[in-house]
Every structure is written in C-alpha cells, then in structure tokens.
Design a protein around this motif. Sequence first.
Motif, PDB file in Angstrom:
ATOM      1  N   THR A 164       0.828  -1.213   0.000  1.00  0.00           N
ATOM      2  CA  THR A 164       0.000   0.000   0.000  1.00  0.00           C
ATOM      3  C   THR A 164       0.860   1.260   0.000  1.00  0.00           C
ATOM      4  N   ASN A 165       2.120   1.114   0.392  1.00  0.00           N
ATOM      5  CA  ASN A 165       3.050   2.241   0.390  1.00  0.00           C
ATOM      6  C   ASN A 165       3.284   2.768  -1.026  1.00  0.00           C
ATOM      7  N   GLU A 166       3.081   1.866  -2.008  1.00  0.00           N
ATOM      8  CA  GLU A 166       3.306   2.255  -3.393  1.00  0.00           C
ATOM      9  C   GLU A 166       2.369   3.381  -3.828  1.00  0.00           C
ATOM     10  N   PHE A 167       1.228   3.507  -3.141  1.00  0.00           N
ATOM     11  CA  PHE A 167       0.223   4.490  -3.536  1.00  0.00           C
ATOM     12  C   PHE A 167       0.395   5.827  -2.822  1.00  0.00           C
ATOM     13  N   ARG A 168       1.386   5.921  -1.943  1.00  0.00           N
ATOM     14  CA  ARG A 168       1.648   7.166  -1.243  1.00  0.00           C
ATOM     15  C   ARG A 168       2.603   8.031  -2.047  1.00  0.00           C
ATOM     16  N   ASP A 169       2.516   9.339  -1.839  1.00  0.00           N
ATOM     17  CA  ASP A 169       3.446  10.255  -2.500  1.00  0.00           C
ATOM     18  C   ASP A 169       4.867  10.038  -1.993  1.00  0.00           C
ATOM     19  N   THR A 170       5.013   9.776  -0.699  1.00  0.00           N
ATOM     20  CA  THR A 170       6.320   9.487  -0.115  1.00  0.00           C
ATOM     21  C   THR A 170       6.198   8.258   0.774  1.00  0.00           C
ATOM     22  N   PRO A 171       7.262   7.449   0.894  1.00  0.00           N
ATOM     23  CA  PRO A 171       7.188   6.234   1.709  1.00  0.00           C
ATOM     24  C   PRO A 171       7.089   6.546   3.193  1.00  0.00           C
ATOM     25  N   THR A 172       6.580   5.584   3.927  1.00  0.00           N
ATOM     26  CA  THR A 172       6.500   5.689   5.383  1.00  0.00           C
ATOM     27  C   THR A 172       6.908   4.362   5.987  1.00  0.00           C
ATOM     28  N   GLY A 173       7.209   4.359   7.262  1.00  0.00           N
ATOM     29  CA  GLY A 173       7.602   3.115   7.930  1.00  0.00           C
ATOM     30  C   GLY A 173       9.002   3.205   8.491  1.00  0.00           C
ATOM     31  N   THR A 174       9.589   2.042   8.760  1.00  0.00           N
ATOM     32  CA  THR A 174      10.931   1.969   9.341  1.00  0.00           C
ATOM     33  C   THR A 174      11.856   1.190   8.428  1.00  0.00           C
ATOM     34  N   LEU A 175      13.019   1.759   8.147  1.00  0.00           N
ATOM     35  CA  LEU A 175      14.059   1.090   7.370  1.00  0.00           C
ATOM     36  C   LEU A 175      15.079   0.532   8.356  1.00  0.00           C
ATOM     37  N   ARG A 176      15.220  -0.784   8.388  1.00  0.00           N
ATOM     38  CA  ARG A 176      16.142  -1.427   9.331  1.00  0.00           C
ATOM     39  C   ARG A 176      17.390  -1.882   8.584  1.00  0.00           C
ATOM     40  N   LEU A 177      18.542  -1.393   9.045  1.00  0.00           N
ATOM     41  CA  LEU A 177      19.819  -1.687   8.410  1.00  0.00           C
ATOM     42  C   LEU A 177      20.766  -2.338   9.404  1.00  0.00           C
ATOM     43  N   CYS A 188      29.251  -1.971   0.359  1.00  0.00           N
ATOM     44  CA  CYS A 188      28.040  -2.102  -0.448  1.00  0.00           C
ATOM     45  C   CYS A 188      26.831  -2.215   0.463  1.00  0.00           C
ATOM     46  N   ILE A 189      25.705  -1.674   0.016  1.00  0.00           N
ATOM     47  CA  ILE A 189      24.441  -1.979   0.654  1.00  0.00           C
ATOM     48  C   ILE A 189      23.850  -3.158  -0.118  1.00  0.00           C
ATOM     49  N   TYR A 190      23.401  -4.171   0.595  1.00  0.00           N
ATOM     50  CA  TYR A 190      22.905  -5.372  -0.081  1.00  0.00           C
ATOM     51  C   TYR A 190      21.559  -5.798   0.497  1.00  0.00           C
ATOM     52  N   TYR A 191      20.786  -6.473  -0.332  1.00  0.00           N
ATOM     53  CA  TYR A 191      19.439  -6.894   0.058  1.00  0.00           C
ATOM     54  C   TYR A 191      19.047  -8.116  -0.776  1.00  0.00           C
ATOM     55  N   PRO A 192      18.066  -8.905  -0.315  1.00  0.00           N
ATOM     56  CA  PRO A 192      17.686 -10.119  -1.044  1.00  0.00           C
ATOM     57  C   PRO A 192      17.009  -9.791  -2.367  1.00  0.00           C
ATOM     58  N   GLY A 193      17.428 -10.454  -3.419  1.00  0.00           N
ATOM     59  CA  GLY A 193      16.882 -10.179  -4.728  1.00  0.00           C
ATOM     60  C   GLY A 193      15.573 -10.879  -5.008  1.00  0.00           C
ATOM     61  N   HIS A 194      15.243 -11.892  -4.196  1.00  0.00           N
ATOM     62  CA  HIS A 194      14.037 -12.683  -4.483  1.00  0.00           C
ATOM     63  C   HIS A 194      12.793 -12.133  -3.789  1.00  0.00           C
ATOM     64  N   ARG A 195      12.944 -11.043  -3.058  1.00  0.00           N
ATOM     65  CA  ARG A 195      11.803 -10.485  -2.334  1.00  0.00           C
ATOM     66  C   ARG A 195      11.440  -9.107  -2.889  1.00  0.00           C
ATOM     67  N   HIS A 196      10.182  -8.729  -2.657  1.00  0.00           N
ATOM     68  CA  HIS A 196       9.737  -7.394  -3.041  1.00  0.00           C
ATOM     69  C   HIS A 196      10.570  -6.349  -2.295  1.00  0.00           C
ATOM     70  N   VAL A 197      11.035  -5.339  -3.015  1.00  0.00           N
ATOM     71  CA  VAL A 197      11.835  -4.286  -2.388  1.00  0.00           C
ATOM     72  C   VAL A 197      10.889  -3.246  -1.790  1.00  0.00           C
ATOM     73  N   PRO A 198      10.895  -3.066  -0.469  1.00  0.00           N
ATOM     74  CA  PRO A 198      10.005  -2.081   0.161  1.00  0.00           C
ATOM     75  C   PRO A 198      10.234  -0.684  -0.394  1.00  0.00           C
ATOM     76  N   ALA A 199       9.187   0.123  -0.363  1.00  0.00           N
ATOM     77  CA  ALA A 199       9.281   1.473  -0.912  1.00  0.00           C
ATOM     78  C   ALA A 199      10.351   2.299  -0.204  1.00  0.00           C
ATOM     79  N   GLY A 200      10.464   2.133   1.125  1.00  0.00           N
ATOM     80  CA  GLY A 200      11.472   2.876   1.876  1.00  0.00           C
ATOM     81  C   GLY A 200      12.880   2.513   1.457  1.00  0.00           C
ATOM     82  N   LEU A 201      13.134   1.210   1.274  1.00  0.00           N
ATOM     83  CA  LEU A 201      14.461   0.775   0.839  1.00  0.00           C
ATOM     84  C   LEU A 201      14.736   1.255  -0.584  1.00  0.00           C
ATOM     85  N   ARG A 202      13.739   1.181  -1.440  1.00  0.00           N
ATOM     86  CA  ARG A 202      13.925   1.644  -2.818  1.00  0.00           C
ATOM     87  C   ARG A 202      14.288   3.134  -2.848  1.00  0.00           C
ATOM     88  N   ALA A 203      13.630   3.923  -1.993  1.00  0.00           N
ATOM     89  CA  ALA A 203      13.941   5.350  -1.922  1.00  0.00           C
ATOM     90  C   ALA A 203      15.351   5.570  -1.387  1.00  0.00           C
TER      91      ALA A 203
END
Length: 308
Positions: A92-105, A279-294
């Motif tokens: 549902t974040n895809e429909f927002r103008d800007t992402p929301t939530g928590t990015l955990r690194l 490098c920043i790395y993430y799993p390629g087989h999962r949907h990339v969250p809007a926050g991480l994509r940003a």
Amino acid sequence: MPKTHKTAGKAGLFELNAVVAVSTHRSFRRAAAELGLSPSALSHAIAALEQRMGVRLFNRTTRSVALSEAGEQFLARVQPALREISAAMEATNEFRDTPTGTLRLNASEAAAHMVLAPMVLEFMRRYPDMRVDIVTEGRFVDIVAQGFDAGIRAADSVPEDMIAVPCTPPLRFATVASPAYFAGRKKPRTPADLAAHDCIRTRFASGGLYKWDFAKKGKRVSIDAEGPLTLDNHHLMIAAALEGAGIAWTSAYEAAPYIADGRLVEVLKDWSPAFAGQCIYYPGHRHVPAGLRAFLGVVREVVALSSR
C-alpha cells in the motif's frame, strides 16, 4: 501449563510479532527495545499468550531465552504468514506520494560511519515520514532471518545471492603511528621491517587475529603482526596509535583526518593498494520495500556525485 478452551488461544498480530522479536533477539530486553515496550510489558504479553494457548513457547532461564519445541513449530507456521501480511501492508506504500515506515539496516561500525551523514541523514531529510534503525556489530548476520531490510558490508563479504549496490568509493588500509613513536626509530620501508616494531594487533569478532595484507607490483605479503596490544575496534586502534602505543594497520578513511593534521604518520603507503569499498545489499528474491527503494535512490545519487 494447564490447557485452556480452544477459542481462548487466538493471538493478535501484535502478540505474533512479539514472539518473532523475542525468538530473533533471544532476549526480552532487546526485543522490547525493537517493539517500543518495556521488557516487563513484553514478558507479560508473551506469558498471557502462552497461558491462553496452553503451551510454553519459550524456555527461560536467568541468562537466556530460547524457543521451546512447541514454540519452534508455532513460529515455523506463523512467520511466513506474518511476512505476507507485512508485504501486503508495504504494498500500500506504493500508492503514497512518499514512503512511510521503518528502514532497518545492519552494518559494521565502520560502514555505518561512512554512510550516516551523506546518505542516511539526507534520506531522512527527504523522507520525513520514514524512520531508520541501524544496528552495528562486528559479526556477519543473516539479514533476512534477523528482520533487516538491508545490510552494509565490505563488497567481498556480501553473500552471492544478494543484490549489492556500492555505497562508498574504493577503500584501503593505512599503516600509521604517531610522530612520537617514530622518534628514534627507523620507519619501516617494507612489510618485513614491521618485525622490529610494536604493532597494534587486530582481532576479528570471531576471535581470530587479522593478518596485515600488503601488495606492490603484483607481489602480495601477509604479516602476522606482533605486539603487546590487541584490539577489536578501529577507533581504539587509532586512539592507541595517537598515544604512541605502536603501529596500527587500520582504515585509511578513519585515519585520514589524523594523517592530514600530522598527528599520525603513514608508512608503507606504496604497499597499500585500494580495494572494493562498502556495499548496501538486500535479497533479490523479495519485493523491495518502498522505503528501501527510496534509500537506494539516495545512495546511487550520492555515489554518482562523489565520483565526478
């Protein structure tokens, strides 16, 4: 634990996430911090769930907490469902103008230091509805199992099944000591000359000792540095070197300000070639969250600007 009426065993989403957090951290204190609760409140919530279900999900001692056999089976069933729910909410974040939530690194301390100001803080300025939670540790962790969106590590340590995006320029190590240490001592001209010096040794998070690696004109040399002081943190190594405790082989990025102002002297620079950076790395087989994509967008932009 006594059995209860089967309809009393229903668990809410909060309680299920609480079970996942405690099993992930193996600690009520750390899980409570992640969930924004007090440890006692979390413990009572888990105990209430166990009472309603009529089984013990965790085995507890004064020093540890671990899933029981029933807890392992329970978690194996609910965790995939929780991931699906989280993915649905994230969609549902895809429909927002800007992402929301928590990015955990998850990152090494050195990597976090390099990306904090230019990338993380810039990301937060651009996306004020986002929160960022960075955990730094020396050991390498499974970011998927531990619930992180992405990790930041040296390029050569990124798992092959992950997508890696460079977030720093090439890096190198620097061999440094204070002017006071070198006073009256002959500076090393080759790696072999280090045998005549007090070296500040470096320990891995696993307990093993680093070998100091050097290369020049195709020739590679690894040195088992000897010295009375062993540390597991580059900041401590630099601090010890500044005090004249010996020669440190440390991050050139961290040592650069002290080399520039003359408080540290670099030697063997011609034996210290650059290598691939962080490098920043993430799993390629999962949907990339809007926050991480940003965040990846900010990373790519900063890297492009710095390389001009």
